[in-house]
Design a protein around this motif. Sequence first.
Motif, PDB file in Angstrom:
ATOM      1  N   TYR A 238      44.527  30.425  46.561  1.00  0.00           N
ATOM      2  CA  TYR A 238      44.501  30.615  45.110  1.00  0.00           C
ATOM      3  C   TYR A 238      43.527  29.626  44.471  1.00  0.00           C
ATOM      4  O   TYR A 238      43.578  28.427  44.739  1.00  0.00           O
ATOM      5  CB  TYR A 238      45.902  30.447  44.513  1.00  0.00           C
ATOM      6  N   ILE A 239      42.634  30.153  43.641  1.00  0.00           N
ATOM      7  CA  ILE A 239      41.608  29.379  42.951  1.00  0.00           C
ATOM      8  C   ILE A 239      41.755  29.641  41.453  1.00  0.00           C
ATOM      9  O   ILE A 239      41.934  30.786  41.030  1.00  0.00           O
ATOM     10  CB  ILE A 239      40.199  29.807  43.396  1.00  0.00           C
ATOM     11  N   ASP A 240      41.655  28.583  40.669  1.00  0.00           N
ATOM     12  CA  ASP A 240      41.683  28.755  39.214  1.00  0.00           C
ATOM     13  C   ASP A 240      40.434  28.160  38.595  1.00  0.00           C
ATOM     14  O   ASP A 240      39.995  27.067  38.974  1.00  0.00           O
ATOM     15  CB  ASP A 240      42.915  28.069  38.613  1.00  0.00           C
ATOM     16  N   THR A 241      39.866  28.868  37.640  1.00  0.00           N
ATOM     17  CA  THR A 241      38.690  28.374  36.930  1.00  0.00           C
ATOM     18  C   THR A 241      38.795  28.773  35.467  1.00  0.00           C
ATOM     19  O   THR A 241      39.794  29.331  35.017  1.00  0.00           O
ATOM     20  CB  THR A 241      37.394  28.912  37.577  1.00  0.00           C
ATOM     21  N   ALA A 242      37.745  28.467  34.704  1.00  0.00           N
ATOM     22  CA  ALA A 242      37.700  28.823  33.284  1.00  0.00           C
ATOM     23  C   ALA A 242      36.261  28.732  32.812  1.00  0.00           C
ATOM     24  O   ALA A 242      35.497  27.888  33.292  1.00  0.00           O
ATOM     25  CB  ALA A 242      38.571  27.875  32.453  1.00  0.00           C
ATOM     26  N   PRO A 243      35.872  29.563  31.847  1.00  0.00           N
ATOM     27  CA  PRO A 243      34.495  29.509  31.344  1.00  0.00           C
ATOM     28  C   PRO A 243      34.156  28.198  30.661  1.00  0.00           C
ATOM     29  O   PRO A 243      32.990  27.810  30.619  1.00  0.00           O
ATOM     30  CB  PRO A 243      34.416  30.690  30.371  1.00  0.00           C
ATOM     31  N   VAL A 244      35.155  27.482  30.138  1.00  0.00           N
ATOM     32  CA  VAL A 244      34.876  26.228  29.440  1.00  0.00           C
ATOM     33  C   VAL A 244      34.479  25.115  30.398  1.00  0.00           C
ATOM     34  O   VAL A 244      33.892  24.113  29.977  1.00  0.00           O
ATOM     35  CB  VAL A 244      36.106  25.795  28.601  1.00  0.00           C
ATOM     36  N   TYR A 245      34.741  25.262  31.686  1.00  0.00           N
ATOM     37  CA  TYR A 245      34.360  24.226  32.641  1.00  0.00           C
ATOM     38  C   TYR A 245      32.852  24.260  32.866  1.00  0.00           C
ATOM     39  O   TYR A 245      32.328  25.029  33.676  1.00  0.00           O
ATOM     40  CB  TYR A 245      35.082  24.421  33.988  1.00  0.00           C
ATOM     41  N   GLY A 246      32.152  23.412  32.095  1.00  0.00           N
ATOM     42  CA  GLY A 246      30.698  23.373  32.201  1.00  0.00           C
ATOM     43  C   GLY A 246      30.027  24.579  31.590  1.00  0.00           C
ATOM     44  O   GLY A 246      28.912  24.927  31.985  1.00  0.00           O
TER      45      GLY A 246
ATOM     46  N   ALA B 121      40.585  37.526  50.997  1.00  0.00           N
ATOM     47  CA  ALA B 121      41.042  36.234  51.527  1.00  0.00           C
ATOM     48  C   ALA B 121      41.574  35.294  50.450  1.00  0.00           C
ATOM     49  O   ALA B 121      42.092  34.224  50.780  1.00  0.00           O
ATOM     50  CB  ALA B 121      39.907  35.547  52.283  1.00  0.00           C
ATOM     51  N   TYR B 122      41.473  35.671  49.185  1.00  0.00           N
ATOM     52  CA  TYR B 122      41.888  34.748  48.127  1.00  0.00           C
ATOM     53  C   TYR B 122      42.301  35.495  46.867  1.00  0.00           C
ATOM     54  O   TYR B 122      41.957  36.660  46.655  1.00  0.00           O
ATOM     55  CB  TYR B 122      40.735  33.788  47.779  1.00  0.00           C
ATOM     56  N   TYR B 123      43.059  34.777  46.043  1.00  0.00           N
ATOM     57  CA  TYR B 123      43.372  35.201  44.680  1.00  0.00           C
ATOM     58  C   TYR B 123      42.630  34.246  43.743  1.00  0.00           C
ATOM     59  O   TYR B 123      42.459  33.071  44.047  1.00  0.00           O
ATOM     60  CB  TYR B 123      44.869  35.110  44.398  1.00  0.00           C
ATOM     61  N   ILE B 124      42.214  34.766  42.599  1.00  0.00           N
ATOM     62  CA  ILE B 124      41.491  33.910  41.658  1.00  0.00           C
ATOM     63  C   ILE B 124      41.911  34.240  40.231  1.00  0.00           C
ATOM     64  O   ILE B 124      42.191  35.395  39.896  1.00  0.00           O
ATOM     65  CB  ILE B 124      39.960  34.065  41.821  1.00  0.00           C
ATOM     66  N   SER B 125      41.989  33.197  39.415  1.00  0.00           N
ATOM     67  CA  SER B 125      42.254  33.389  37.990  1.00  0.00           C
ATOM     68  C   SER B 125      41.142  32.756  37.185  1.00  0.00           C
ATOM     69  O   SER B 125      40.541  31.764  37.588  1.00  0.00           O
ATOM     70  CB  SER B 125      43.602  32.760  37.599  1.00  0.00           C
TER      71      SER B 125
ATOM     72  N   ASP C 177      42.390  38.248  39.816  1.00  0.00           N
ATOM     73  CA  ASP C 177      43.797  38.559  40.073  1.00  0.00           C
ATOM     74  C   ASP C 177      44.685  38.205  38.890  1.00  0.00           C
ATOM     75  O   ASP C 177      45.695  38.875  38.644  1.00  0.00           O
ATOM     76  CB  ASP C 177      44.258  37.810  41.326  1.00  0.00           C
ATOM     77  N   ILE C 178      44.333  37.138  38.164  1.00  0.00           N
ATOM     78  CA  ILE C 178      45.111  36.732  36.992  1.00  0.00           C
ATOM     79  C   ILE C 178      44.130  36.387  35.876  1.00  0.00           C
ATOM     80  O   ILE C 178      43.179  35.635  36.080  1.00  0.00           O
ATOM     81  CB  ILE C 178      45.987  35.498  37.284  1.00  0.00           C
TER      82      ILE C 178
ATOM     83  N   ALA D   9      41.381  42.999  35.795  1.00  0.00           N
ATOM     84  CA  ALA D   9      42.335  41.930  36.093  1.00  0.00           C
ATOM     85  C   ALA D   9      43.628  42.605  36.521  1.00  0.00           C
ATOM     86  O   ALA D   9      43.823  43.798  36.286  1.00  0.00           O
ATOM     87  CB  ALA D   9      42.558  41.029  34.880  1.00  0.00           C
ATOM     88  N   ARG D  10      44.493  41.843  37.167  1.00  0.00           N
ATOM     89  CA  ARG D  10      45.725  42.438  37.688  1.00  0.00           C
ATOM     90  C   ARG D  10      46.993  41.894  37.033  1.00  0.00           C
ATOM     91  O   ARG D  10      47.986  42.610  36.930  1.00  0.00           O
ATOM     92  CB  ARG D  10      45.788  42.239  39.205  1.00  0.00           C
ATOM     93  N   HIS D  11      46.970  40.636  36.624  1.00  0.00           N
ATOM     94  CA  HIS D  11      48.166  40.022  36.055  1.00  0.00           C
ATOM     95  C   HIS D  11      47.782  39.164  34.871  1.00  0.00           C
ATOM     96  O   HIS D  11      46.659  38.671  34.776  1.00  0.00           O
ATOM     97  CB  HIS D  11      48.895  39.194  37.121  1.00  0.00           C
TER      98      HIS D  11
END
Length: 350
Positions: free
Chosen positions: A70-78, A97-101, A139-140, A171-173
């Motif tokens: 599971y990986i989480d990111t956001a557009p505000v990061y940089g 192989a992964y879920y990402i939000s 995924d989220i 998106a899924r969730h």
Amino acid sequence: MSLPPTYVEGFHDKKSVLQMEYTTLGKTGLKVSKLAFGAAPLGGAATYGEYLEEEAINTVREAIRKGINYIDTAPVYGQGRAEELLGKALAGVPREAYYISSKVSRYERLGSKELVKSEESIFSGFEQTLKNLGLDYVDIVIVHNVEYSPMEVVLNMFIPALAKLIKQNKARHLGLSAYPISPMCEIIEKSAIPIEVIISYSRDVIFDSSLQEYIPFFQSRGIGIINAAITGMGILTLEGPPAWHPATTELIAICKKAAEYAKEKGVELGNLSVGYSLQQPGAQTHLVGMNDRKILQKNLNTLKGLSEEEKNILREIKQIFFNSGQNFHWEEVKGKQEKYRKYLENVKTS
């Protein structure tokens, strides 16, 4: 021990994956790793400092190969830099192989830095997120920092817009994130559209156990719980927090003394902090920011549990520095949240 649905033969290190703990994230059905990959440090100098791009790409791939799914990111990061770096890294990784939000917030990051004012700006911003990541869907999808938007805007614009993204299979969730926890609870109770996931950050750490008070509420509704920023956004490390950190000068000073005490004892406060939070009940996964393989390996080692010596030092630190009988936080500190708000609004790619 069984392999998770994200296991890909020939890509993963099977031994490492079998050693990883996985738990279903609420009602989403996503079986997530106990340790998750936080992408905020990929934002560059404006977030947590510069990094070597090739090393960061290898770190993302190595994390997934060793069982972090599971990986989480956001557009505000940089201003999209973290998403773009992830896009480069994930290009060499099987999608299954992964879920990402990723997140959507009131902060536009397409150049103008104007407030998000409509569904159209949400959709256009999210299209840029998918382009940055090189993906067809996440995924989220999460409403980021709900405390910085009026409740009615979250309920009547953001959540319905994200629900449309889900219907469009982009998106899924659907989830929420915030520093104060109570606004998320209120939104969950008022929303006509079910919320499936919450991200709480810096609220289940050595100096603050606030999240534990709300876990029964989230569990009763089948909501997945993600515990993020378990070093308190860097405040519980020897290096200390970034300049924009919203904590009080008093708390920063206390944490600095705790970090120095840990160093004198031959351990790192950051490792103790990660080890502490990983053992707290309730959350299905714990996000830790990483941008090099040394940090990754330290966190994977800590995932196995603290040594008895480390546990003893941790108890000493809690007793000496955080034994006031109350939680330390910056939720209602005048001026501090405004400082963080301005960071979110003005952050620029370095």
